[in-house]
Design a protein around this motif. Structure first.
Motif: not given
Length: 298
Positions: A137-138, A180-182, A191-192
């Motif tokens: 979802e994220v 990785r994207n976060i 957060l990531g």
């Protein structure tokens, strides 16, 4: 000694692996049966006793064996839910970034001149054999990082490098799972790195007397039995005593604190093309002298 935390019949318990058996001793039940009311009630309480705790455990096992009926104090591994050896750390898990040159290079970086430190929330802590969320979802870029983890045994500030190992209780295995994207979007790591269950550790904490040289241990990570990481702790840029001395200049270390010491090359982001975790994948992180941490992702 190999110690583990586990859940059995709704209780959070801890104990040493039974020698030559796939089972664990239930220390709290043993202490109650022998009316040892002063015995540590939690793993962290035991850790605060340092190596004296190891001797306390040995004596308790010996007394229990002498009393007979030992089977009632053993739980087979197949009957327990594995937890992280330290189910909840006193503060965020302390993590070292880019502490292997080959890992820094695969991410397009140079070796750091100064210690790079970030943290993971305690709510990220998970256990061996636990099925973990892929967090679709994220993120679509969930990555693995197999690492040696150091468990701190006593409170310390401004710890001299030459005394650093006096503050170590033992070692376990960690997987610093990262979205990785976060990590990129927020331009910081927290957060990531802190998604729920993104810090599995285990299966055991092995006391430091059984690992006299933690700076020469193989670290191997497999995804679906394919070797992705094959490193050695001898290649750390900042060694364990460096980490403890430097971190404790700024942060008071406490019993039960955990330091993840960095990961060698071979992460998914470093592959061509980048190859991230997907549903159904199983990740196994093995460290010499400790064992193998296994998690499946769904």
């Amino acid at each position: 000694m190999k110690l583990l935390s586990f859940r059995y019949e709704g209780q959070t318990l801890f104990g040493p692996k039974v020698k030559r058996e796939e089972a664990v001793w239930d220390l709290l039940a043993m202490a109650e049966a022998l009316e040892q009311t002063d015995f540590p009630k939690t793993m962290i309480e035991g850790v605060t006793h340092g190596m004296d705790f190891v001797e306390e455990v040995r004596k308790l096992v010996e007394k229990t064996e002498a009393e007979g009926n030992v089977e009632q104090f053993k739980h087979a591994f197949t009957d327990i839910e594995w937890l992280s050896p330290i189910p909840r750390t006193p503060k965020n898990v302390l993590c070292v970034g880019k502490n292997y040159l080959d890992h820094a290079e695969e991410l397009g970086s140079k070796a750091p001149e100064k210690l790079m430190l970030f943290t993971k929330s305690p709510t990220a802590i998970a256990g061996d054999e636990q099925t973990l969320s892929i967090h679709s979802e994220v993120t679509e870029s969930l990555d693995y990082e197999g690492e040696l983890a150091v468990v701190i045994s006593k409170t310390g500030k401004n710890i001299p490098k030459q005394l650093a190992y006096d503050y170590v209780f033992g070692y376990t295995i960690g997987n610093d799972i990262t979205a990785r994207n976060i990590q990129t979007e927020h331009k910081q790591f927290f957060l990531g790195k802190s998604l729920d269950d993104s810090c599995p550790m285990g299966p055991y904490v092995v006391t430091k007397d059984e690992i006299p040289n933690p700076q020469n241990l193989s670290v191997v990570t497999k995804v679906n039995d394919e070797v992705r990481q094959n490193g050695n702790t001898s290649n750390m840029i900042f060694k364990i005593d460096d980490l403890i001395a430097e971190i404790s200049k700024y942060v008071t270390l406490e019993p039960g604190d955990i330091i993840l010491t960095g990961t060698p090359a071979g992460v998914g982001k470093g592959m061509t093309p980048p190859t991230y975790l997907k549903k159904g994948d199983t990740v196994k992180v093995s460290i010499e002298g400790i064992g193998t941490l296994v998690n499946r992702f769904e």
